[in-house]
Design a protein around this motif. Structure first.
Motif, mmCIF file in Angstrom:
data_model
loop_
_atom_site.group_PDB
_atom_site.id
_atom_site.type_symbol
_atom_site.label_atom_id
_atom_site.label_comp_id
_atom_site.label_asym_id
_atom_site.label_seq_id
_atom_site.Cartn_x
_atom_site.Cartn_y
_atom_site.Cartn_z
ATOM 1 N N TYR A 250 -37.362 -3.328 -2.741
ATOM 2 C CA TYR A 250 -37.893 -3.577 -4.081
ATOM 3 C C TYR A 250 -37.266 -2.678 -5.145
ATOM 4 O O TYR A 250 -37.345 -2.987 -6.342
ATOM 5 N N VAL A 251 -36.645 -1.579 -4.725
ATOM 6 C CA VAL A 251 -35.999 -0.678 -5.685
ATOM 7 C C VAL A 251 -34.927 -1.438 -6.474
ATOM 8 O O VAL A 251 -34.624 -1.088 -7.621
ATOM 9 N N LEU A 252 -34.374 -2.499 -5.870
ATOM 10 C CA LEU A 252 -33.367 -3.309 -6.550
ATOM 11 C C LEU A 252 -33.924 -3.962 -7.818
ATOM 12 O O LEU A 252 -33.154 -4.335 -8.710
ATOM 13 N N SER A 253 -35.241 -4.090 -7.902
ATOM 14 C CA SER A 253 -35.848 -4.712 -9.093
ATOM 15 C C SER A 253 -36.094 -3.708 -10.221
ATOM 16 O O SER A 253 -36.374 -4.120 -11.357
ATOM 17 N N PHE A 254 -35.989 -2.422 -9.944
ATOM 18 C CA PHE A 254 -36.332 -1.409 -10.948
ATOM 19 C C PHE A 254 -35.518 -1.521 -12.238
ATOM 20 O O PHE A 254 -36.063 -1.314 -13.332
ATOM 21 N N PRO A 255 -34.192 -1.838 -12.164
ATOM 22 C CA PRO A 255 -33.443 -1.974 -13.421
ATOM 23 C C PRO A 255 -34.035 -3.028 -14.366
ATOM 24 O O PRO A 255 -33.923 -2.890 -15.588
ATOM 25 N N LEU A 256 -34.682 -4.049 -13.806
ATOM 26 C CA LEU A 256 -35.301 -5.075 -14.645
ATOM 27 C C LEU A 256 -36.434 -4.490 -15.478
ATOM 28 O O LEU A 256 -36.618 -4.855 -16.648
ATOM 29 N N PHE A 257 -37.181 -3.568 -14.889
ATOM 30 C CA PHE A 257 -38.291 -2.932 -15.614
ATOM 31 C C PHE A 257 -37.767 -1.952 -16.663
ATOM 32 O O PHE A 257 -38.341 -1.829 -17.750
ATOM 33 N N VAL A 258 -36.682 -1.275 -16.334
ATOM 34 C CA VAL A 258 -36.078 -0.366 -17.302
ATOM 35 C C VAL A 258 -35.552 -1.145 -18.507
ATOM 36 O O VAL A 258 -35.750 -0.749 -19.668
ATOM 37 N N LEU A 259 -34.894 -2.276 -18.242
ATOM 38 C CA LEU A 259 -34.403 -3.122 -19.331
ATOM 39 C C LEU A 259 -35.562 -3.604 -20.204
ATOM 40 O O LEU A 259 -35.444 -3.668 -21.437
#
Length: 297
Positions: A250-259
């Motif tokens: 799920y860490v792969l999804s973290f950039p989406l939250f940062v964006l």
């Protein structure tokens, strides 16, 4: 039909289903997944979300909170696409459908657990229906007082994930509160974007959302807090329970939250925030799918 579909707000359904999917993945990780329980829980959640959307549309129109200055998507009752009477009937129908679906779910899921569990979850289900309606309706709608964030965290996070897990497994675990909170924080972030977008019109109409109370600058900080808290809850859960690297997919999804956080911070034009609502909802669904895949591998 187009007006009814728009009033149902289908774009909100993935976010509503996220907690059901995550709770079911967690149950599957301990070998206690049931397709019937998942299907009925998802169906009940869809009815509840549509009920909430109809009630919100109706309540905002009746109270005068939706005005011509509103930047968000078109609302059916306020614009005259649907009458108040028709929407009120739709609220009653969707409430009945969610109750029937929920009772069916409880009958199947608690068949071997005793009547007491059925009644506990029935009361919880009735509270969900009441919360959906009371958000913008009644003498003191809690959504207008700034308590919607708490309701979203509780129902989209804790109740959705832990309740689904329990219906599958008839058990709970202390650390499960962490992934449940993660989804709840992200869902609350979606509401916060909506409220940041509407901060000026809400202030004019007496809707005291958290961004209205805090001001835009601190509301953006609050948004970052929600996103970071959600990611932190997931990481702490994995650190406490994971035995393999796949649990961190799920860490792969973290950039989406940062964006998303950066967009909310930088986009000062309210209309620019409309796409960020759907983006955060879909980001939450991506997070849930990766998290669920990680725990069952």
């Amino acid at each position: 039909m187009k007006a009814w579909i728009a009033a149902a707000r289908p774009r909100t359904l993935p976010l509503a289903l996220a907690s059901i999917i995550l709770g079911s993945f967690l149950a599957a990780s301990v070998g206690r997944f049931s397709w019937l329980t998942f299907t009925l829980a998802a169906l009940t959640t869809i009815f509840l979300q549509i009920l909430s959307n109809f009630a919100n549309d109706y309540g905002d129109a009746v109270s005068g909170k939706d005005t011509p200055d509103r930047v968000g998507p078109r609302r059916a009752v306020a614009t005259g696409d649907l009458t108040k009477e028709a929407m009120f009937k739709a609220i009653l129908v969707t409430a009945l459908l969610s109750l029937v679906s929920g009772v069916w779910l409880l009958i199947e899921a608690t068949r071997e657990s005793g009547a007491w569990l059925f009644w506990v979850f029935l009361i919880l289900g009735l509270l969900c229906i009441a919360a959906a309606v009371a958000y913008t309706n009644g003498k003191r709608p809690y959504g207008y007082a700034g308590y919607g964030d708490i309701a979203v965290l509780v129902f989209f996070g804790w109740v959705g994930v832990l309740g689904t897990y329990f219906l599958h497994t008839q058990s709970l675990g202390t650390w499960l509160l962490l992934p449940a909170s993660a989804v709840g924080f992200f869902a609350t972030g979606v509401l916060n974007i909506n409220n940041v977008r509407d901060i000026e019109t809400d202030a004019k109409t007496g809707k005291h959302s958290i961004p209205v109370r805090l001001g835009r600058k601190r509301a953006v900080r609050y948004h970052w807090l929600l996103l970071i808290s959600g990611m932190a809850c997931a990481l702490v859960y994995s650190l406490l329970t994971a035995s393999d690297w796949s649990a961190y997919l799920y860490v792969l999804s973290f950039p989406l939250f940062v964006l998303n956080g950066r967009a909310v911070e930088n986009h000062t034009n309210p209309a620019e925030l409309n796409p960020r609502l759907g983006q955060l909802a879909l980001s939450t669904l991506v997070f849930v799918l990766l998290f669920g895949l990680g725990v069952v591998l």
